[in-house]
Design a protein around this motif. Structure first.
Motif, PDB file in Angstrom:
ATOM      1  N   ALA A  78     -23.791  28.128 -50.682  1.00 11.93           N
ATOM      2  CA  ALA A  78     -23.982  27.232 -51.817  1.00 11.93           C
ATOM      3  C   ALA A  78     -25.243  26.385 -51.648  1.00 11.93           C
ATOM      4  O   ALA A  78     -25.861  25.980 -52.631  1.00 11.93           O
ATOM      5  N   GLY A  79     -25.646  26.120 -50.391  1.00 16.97           N
ATOM      6  CA  GLY A  79     -26.862  25.349 -50.147  1.00 16.97           C
ATOM      7  C   GLY A  79     -26.648  23.861 -50.344  1.00 16.97           C
ATOM      8  O   GLY A  79     -25.529  23.386 -50.548  1.00 16.97           O
ATOM      9  N   GLY A  80     -27.751  23.100 -50.264  1.00 17.44           N
ATOM     10  CA  GLY A  80     -27.670  21.656 -50.432  1.00 17.44           C
ATOM     11  C   GLY A  80     -26.930  20.961 -49.318  1.00 17.44           C
ATOM     12  O   GLY A  80     -26.203  19.989 -49.543  1.00 17.44           O
ATOM     13  N   GLY A 167     -28.701  29.685 -39.086  1.00 19.86           N
ATOM     14  CA  GLY A 167     -28.935  28.254 -38.956  1.00 19.86           C
ATOM     15  C   GLY A 167     -28.210  27.465 -40.029  1.00 19.86           C
ATOM     16  O   GLY A 167     -27.628  26.403 -39.754  1.00 19.86           O
ATOM     17  N   ASP A 168     -28.198  27.967 -41.262  1.00 15.97           N
ATOM     18  CA  ASP A 168     -27.469  27.304 -42.344  1.00 15.97           C
ATOM     19  C   ASP A 168     -25.965  27.283 -42.064  1.00 15.97           C
ATOM     20  O   ASP A 168     -25.276  26.295 -42.346  1.00 15.97           O
ATOM     21  N   ILE A 169     -25.443  28.379 -41.518  1.00 10.11           N
ATOM     22  CA  ILE A 169     -24.016  28.433 -41.206  1.00 10.11           C
ATOM     23  C   ILE A 169     -23.669  27.419 -40.123  1.00 10.11           C
ATOM     24  O   ILE A 169     -22.652  26.713 -40.197  1.00 10.11           O
ATOM     25  N   LEU A 170     -24.507  27.332 -39.083  1.00  8.37           N
ATOM     26  CA  LEU A 170     -24.261  26.351 -38.033  1.00  8.37           C
ATOM     27  C   LEU A 170     -24.315  24.925 -38.589  1.00  8.37           C
ATOM     28  O   LEU A 170     -23.474  24.083 -38.245  1.00  8.37           O
ATOM     29  N   LEU A 171     -25.284  24.647 -39.455  1.00 10.54           N
ATOM     30  CA  LEU A 171     -25.355  23.325 -40.075  1.00 10.54           C
ATOM     31  C   LEU A 171     -24.095  23.025 -40.877  1.00 10.54           C
ATOM     32  O   LEU A 171     -23.582  21.903 -40.861  1.00 10.54           O
ATOM     33  N   ALA A 172     -23.592  24.029 -41.594  1.00  8.66           N
ATOM     34  CA  ALA A 172     -22.362  23.840 -42.365  1.00  8.66           C
ATOM     35  C   ALA A 172     -21.182  23.549 -41.448  1.00  8.66           C
ATOM     36  O   ALA A 172     -20.349  22.679 -41.738  1.00  8.66           O
ATOM     37  N   ILE A 237     -11.835  27.886 -52.798  1.00 12.05           N
ATOM     38  CA  ILE A 237     -12.756  26.856 -52.328  1.00 12.05           C
ATOM     39  C   ILE A 237     -13.336  26.096 -53.513  1.00 12.05           C
ATOM     40  O   ILE A 237     -13.819  26.697 -54.472  1.00 12.05           O
ATOM     41  N   VAL A 238     -13.251  24.787 -53.453  1.00 10.58           N
ATOM     42  CA  VAL A 238     -13.964  23.917 -54.393  1.00 10.58           C
ATOM     43  C   VAL A 238     -15.223  23.451 -53.670  1.00 10.58           C
ATOM     44  O   VAL A 238     -15.144  22.724 -52.677  1.00 10.58           O
ATOM     45  N   ARG A 239     -16.370  23.910 -54.117  1.00 15.19           N
ATOM     46  CA  ARG A 239     -17.609  23.676 -53.382  1.00 15.19           C
ATOM     47  C   ARG A 239     -18.043  22.216 -53.415  1.00 15.19           C
ATOM     48  O   ARG A 239     -17.751  21.481 -54.362  1.00 15.19           O
ATOM     49  N   GLY A 240     -18.756  21.827 -52.364  1.00 13.32           N
ATOM     50  CA  GLY A 240     -19.268  20.476 -52.268  1.00 13.32           C
ATOM     51  C   GLY A 240     -20.437  20.242 -53.209  1.00 13.32           C
ATOM     52  O   GLY A 240     -21.008  21.183 -53.771  1.00 13.32           O
ATOM     53  N   PHE A 241     -20.802  18.981 -53.361  1.00 13.36           N
ATOM     54  CA  PHE A 241     -21.904  18.632 -54.254  1.00 13.36           C
ATOM     55  C   PHE A 241     -22.429  17.257 -53.859  1.00 13.36           C
ATOM     56  O   PHE A 241     -21.832  16.533 -53.054  1.00 13.36           O
TER      57      PHE A 241
END
Length: 282
Positions: A78-80, A167-172, A237-241
């Motif tokens: 989803a990013g961000g 890297g994005d997965i680890l950050l998540a 899943i209700v994605r974050g924002f």
């Protein structure tokens, strides 16, 4: 009377033992290579590889449950993501069930990542550090070559875009681990089936397990009298924002606040992602 040890399995309790054996195998290979490659151009490469072996041997251990893995990968897609500092300069993280990433033909599925923070090079999106991931698989053929260890290193050079995706997965994972309403962090506990060497027992509780907190409430409004109760078949899943959060005197001030994702649905139902995870960048 000594206890009989089972064949090593890919479980949280076995993770310290597996890490030690993988680091030992890596050092053995480096010893053989260093005797063959003594020329100056190879010295820096060998020194970096030795640093990776030493880092693996002492890396903090993480185990991410299957549902938390699904949530983390979806959050990365989803990013961000918020700007989250790494919890340590290096670490070894195992994903229960593996990462559901689309990989090039011939590349085995990724089951674990050994991360190293490289502060000498700038990272993406303005970060001052770069995640350098080393990949491991639970692929049967690769593990057989490692003496039937349940994890084996992936020697193939990652295709362009894979390090950034990991890297994005680890950050998540790191961001979600700081959300106590979403993630439960607890030390690993050996099960009756995990008959490990006695020397490994103190290390087991150093494994940080990340488990999705169960949703004990059914979604939606309570049914009106006489209405049929809807039968839910899965969780979702209700994605974050991000939102401008009010704060301060009379809530007159605003600040940008990350609202983390969460899971809805009955706790006894499977977790289904909204769509197929496709975070491959070419």
């Amino acid at each position: 009377m000594s206890r009989r040890r089972n064949k090593p399995r890919l479980t949280p309790a076995w993770l310290p033992w597996i890490r030690t054996r993988l680091a030992g195998r890596l050092r053995d290979r480096l010893s053989r290579t260093s005797r063959l490659l003594q020329a100056t151009p190879y010295q820096r490469m060998l020194a970096e590889a030795w640093n990776e072996a030493d880092s693996l041997a002492a890396a903090p251990l993480w185990w991410v449950s299957r549902d938390m893995t699904t949530l983390a990968v979806d959050t990365a897609q989803a990013g961000g993501l918020p700007d989250t500092d790494p919890p340590s300069p290096a670490g070894f993280i195992c994903f229960d069930g593996g990462l559901g990433l689309e990989l090039p033909d011939g590349m085995p599925p990724i089951a674990a990542v050994h991360w190293i923070i490289d502060g000498s090079r700038p990272g993406p999106e303005g970060r001052s550090w770069l995640i350098r991931p080393l990949l491991y698989t639970a692929d049967h053929d690769a593990c057989a070559k490692e003496g039937d260890l349940p994890l084996a290193p992936i020697d193939a050079t990652p295709t362009a875009g894979l390090p950034e995706a990991l890297g994005d997965i680890l950050l998540a994972v790191w961001a979600l681990s700081q959300e106590p309403r979403i993630c439960q962090a607890k030390p690993a506990q050996p099960s009756p089936q995990d008959r490990l060497p006695a020397s490994q027992e103190p290390e087991i509780r150093k494994v940080k397990m990340l488990v999705l907190r169960e949703n004990l409430h059914r979604p939606g409004r309570p049914a009106e009298p006489g209405d049929e109760q809807r039968a839910w078949t899965h969780r979702w899943i209700v994605r974050g924002f991000w939102r401008n959060q009010a704060y301060g005197p009379d809530h007159a001030l605003r600040r940008r606040q990350w609202i983390p994702p969460y899971v809805k649905g009955p706790a006894d139902k499977p977790l289904i992602a909204k769509e197929t995870v496709r975070i491959w960048r070419r």
